[in-house]
Design a protein around this motif. Structure first.
Motif, short mmCIF file in Angstrom:
data_model
loop_
_atom_site.label_atom_id
_atom_site.label_comp_id
_atom_site.label_asym_id
_atom_site.label_seq_id
_atom_site.Cartn_x
_atom_site.Cartn_y
_atom_site.Cartn_z
N ASP A 161 0.81 -1.22 0.00
CA ASP A 161 0.00 0.00 0.00
C ASP A 161 0.84 1.27 0.00
O ASP A 161 0.30 2.37 -0.17
N ASP A 162 2.13 1.14 0.22
CA ASP A 162 3.03 2.31 0.23
C ASP A 162 4.41 1.88 -0.25
O ASP A 162 5.30 1.57 0.55
N MET A 163 4.58 1.87 -1.57
CA MET A 163 5.82 1.36 -2.16
C MET A 163 7.04 2.23 -1.83
O MET A 163 8.17 1.81 -2.03
N SER A 164 6.80 3.42 -1.28
CA SER A 164 7.93 4.27 -0.90
C SER A 164 8.72 3.67 0.27
O SER A 164 9.84 4.08 0.55
N LEU A 165 8.13 2.69 0.95
CA LEU A 165 8.80 2.04 2.08
C LEU A 165 9.75 0.92 1.65
O LEU A 165 10.42 0.32 2.50
N GLU A 166 9.80 0.62 0.36
CA GLU A 166 10.56 -0.54 -0.13
C GLU A 166 12.01 -0.55 0.32
O GLU A 166 12.49 -1.52 0.91
N LYS A 167 12.75 0.53 0.07
CA LYS A 167 14.18 0.55 0.41
C LYS A 167 14.39 0.48 1.91
O LYS A 167 15.29 -0.23 2.40
N LYS A 168 13.58 1.21 2.67
CA LYS A 168 13.71 1.24 4.13
C LYS A 168 13.49 -0.16 4.72
O LYS A 168 14.30 -0.64 5.52
N GLN A 169 12.40 -0.81 4.30
CA GLN A 169 12.11 -2.13 4.87
C GLN A 169 13.09 -3.19 4.40
O GLN A 169 13.43 -4.10 5.17
N THR A 170 13.55 -3.08 3.17
CA THR A 170 14.54 -4.04 2.69
C THR A 170 15.82 -3.93 3.51
O THR A 170 16.42 -4.95 3.90
N LYS A 171 16.22 -2.71 3.81
CA LYS A 171 17.41 -2.50 4.64
C LYS A 171 17.19 -3.06 6.05
O LYS A 171 18.09 -3.68 6.65
N GLU A 172 15.97 -2.90 6.56
CA GLU A 172 15.65 -3.43 7.90
C GLU A 172 15.65 -4.96 7.90
O GLU A 172 16.06 -5.58 8.89
N ILE A 173 15.20 -5.57 6.80
CA ILE A 173 15.25 -7.04 6.70
C ILE A 173 16.71 -7.51 6.67
O ILE A 173 17.06 -8.50 7.32
N GLU A 174 17.56 -6.80 5.93
CA GLU A 174 18.99 -7.13 5.91
C GLU A 174 19.57 -7.06 7.32
O GLU A 174 20.34 -7.95 7.73
N GLN A 175 19.19 -6.04 8.07
CA GLN A 175 19.69 -5.88 9.45
C GLN A 175 19.18 -7.00 10.35
O GLN A 175 19.92 -7.51 11.21
N LEU A 176 17.91 -7.39 10.15
CA LEU A 176 17.34 -8.50 10.92
C LEU A 176 18.10 -9.80 10.64
O LEU A 176 18.47 -10.53 11.56
N ILE A 177 18.35 -10.08 9.37
CA ILE A 177 19.08 -11.28 8.98
C ILE A 177 20.49 -11.28 9.57
O ILE A 177 20.94 -12.27 10.15
N LYS A 178 21.18 -10.15 9.42
CA LYS A 178 22.55 -10.04 9.97
C LYS A 178 22.54 -10.30 11.48
O LYS A 178 23.37 -11.07 11.99
N SER A 179 21.61 -9.66 12.18
CA SER A 179 21.54 -9.80 13.63
C SER A 179 21.32 -11.25 14.05
O SER A 179 21.98 -11.75 14.98
N GLU A 180 20.42 -11.94 13.36
CA GLU A 180 20.12 -13.33 13.73
C GLU A 180 21.26 -14.27 13.36
O GLU A 180 21.59 -15.18 14.12
N LEU A 181 21.86 -14.07 12.19
CA LEU A 181 22.97 -14.93 11.79
C LEU A 181 24.19 -14.71 12.68
O LEU A 181 24.95 -15.65 12.94
N ASP A 182 24.38 -13.48 13.16
CA ASP A 182 25.52 -13.19 14.04
C ASP A 182 25.44 -13.96 15.36
O ASP A 182 26.45 -14.18 16.02
N LYS A 183 24.22 -14.37 15.74
CA LYS A 183 24.05 -15.12 16.98
C LYS A 183 24.56 -16.55 16.87
O LYS A 183 24.79 -17.22 17.88
N GLN A 184 24.72 -17.02 15.62
CA GLN A 184 25.29 -18.35 15.33
C GLN A 184 24.63 -19.46 16.14
O GLN A 184 25.30 -20.32 16.73
N SER A 185 23.31 -19.48 16.13
CA SER A 185 22.59 -20.49 16.91
C SER A 185 22.53 -21.85 16.20
O SER A 185 22.21 -22.85 16.81
N LYS A 186 22.83 -21.86 14.91
CA LYS A 186 22.79 -23.07 14.07
C LYS A 186 21.36 -23.54 13.75
O LYS A 186 21.18 -24.49 12.99
N LEU A 187 20.36 -22.88 14.33
CA LEU A 187 18.98 -23.21 13.96
C LEU A 187 18.65 -22.52 12.64
O LEU A 187 18.98 -21.34 12.44
N PRO A 188 17.99 -23.21 11.71
CA PRO A 188 17.58 -22.57 10.46
C PRO A 188 16.71 -21.35 10.73
O PRO A 188 15.92 -21.33 11.68
N ILE A 189 16.87 -20.33 9.91
CA ILE A 189 16.08 -19.10 10.02
C ILE A 189 15.09 -19.06 8.86
O ILE A 189 15.48 -19.14 7.69
N ILE A 190 13.80 -18.95 9.20
CA ILE A 190 12.74 -18.87 8.20
C ILE A 190 12.01 -17.55 8.37
O ILE A 190 11.56 -17.21 9.47
#
Length: 200
Positions: free
Chosen positions: A128-157
């Motif tokens: 509903d607001d495509m202007s948020l695309e870059k902001k949210q994509t960057k936030e998803i990248e940060q979420l992925i980085k944060s979770e992978l940095d924890k090195q829990s070995k559990l798959p992330i979905i």
């Protein structure tokens, strides 16, 4: 003559056996590859929510009220369960599951039955607001980085919407499809493999 027919029959059976064995080995390697990749600290599994009839959301929908949104239909609920079964068949019995706040995503996440579900705003639809695309994509990248940095070995979905997946890795996927994504140390997209949704 009889010996030739007999040997021909034996050769065919041997050929069929060898082909079947090769197919089993390939399937086994594919299975091992998915679960191993999801434990290597460089991959996550992006998933589009299961089948939800319609397009977008009804006018005036409320993110806090499922009844006002476009939701999973009966097929979508069966599909989500089938995806969970398929993932368990790949050796993924437990995972860290993150979902968009939209009910069709969180319901998909719950029906996988692979662990508790954490709601993450960046995974929410910006249809509903495509202007948020870059902001949210960057936030998803940060979420992925944060979770992978924890090195829990559990798959992330990560269960999200087609606009989010397209923005992240440049491809459209169907409802219920999964994307194995390789990322760099910043959580940014490098490459992907699409796993089409299993049929219920």
């Amino acid at each position: 003559m009889h010996d030739e027919k007999y040997m021909s029959c034996v050769n065919k059976k041997i050929s069929i056996f060898i082909i079947s064995l090769i197919c089993l080995l390939i399937a086994s390697q594919a299975k091992a590859a998915l679960v191993d990749d999801l434990k290597d600290g460089q991959h996550v599994l992006l998933m589009r929510h299961a089948d939800a009839p319609g397009y977008g959301d009804p006018a005036g929908y409320d993110i806090g009220q499922c009844s006002t949104q476009r939701n999973l239909g009966d097929y979508g609920k069966k599909q989500a369960k089938a995806i969970g079964s398929w993932l368990r068949g790949q050796g993924i019995n437990k995972a860290q599951i993150f979902s968009s706040p939209w009910c069709r995503c969180s319901d998909t996440a719950q029906l996988l039955d692979l662990g508790s579900v954490k709601i993450e705003t960046p995974l929410g639809s910006f249809f509903d607001d495509m202007s948020l695309e870059k902001k949210q994509t960057k936030e998803i990248e940060q979420l992925i980085k944060s979770e992978l940095d924890k090195q829990s070995k559990l798959p992330i979905i990560l269960i999200t919407h087609h606009v989010n997946i397209r923005a992240f890795m440049g491809k459209n996927v169907s409802q219920g499809d999964m994307v194995l994504v390789k990322v760099n140390k910043s959580g940014e997209y490098i490459s992907h493999v699409i796993y089409p949704s299993p049929q219920p």
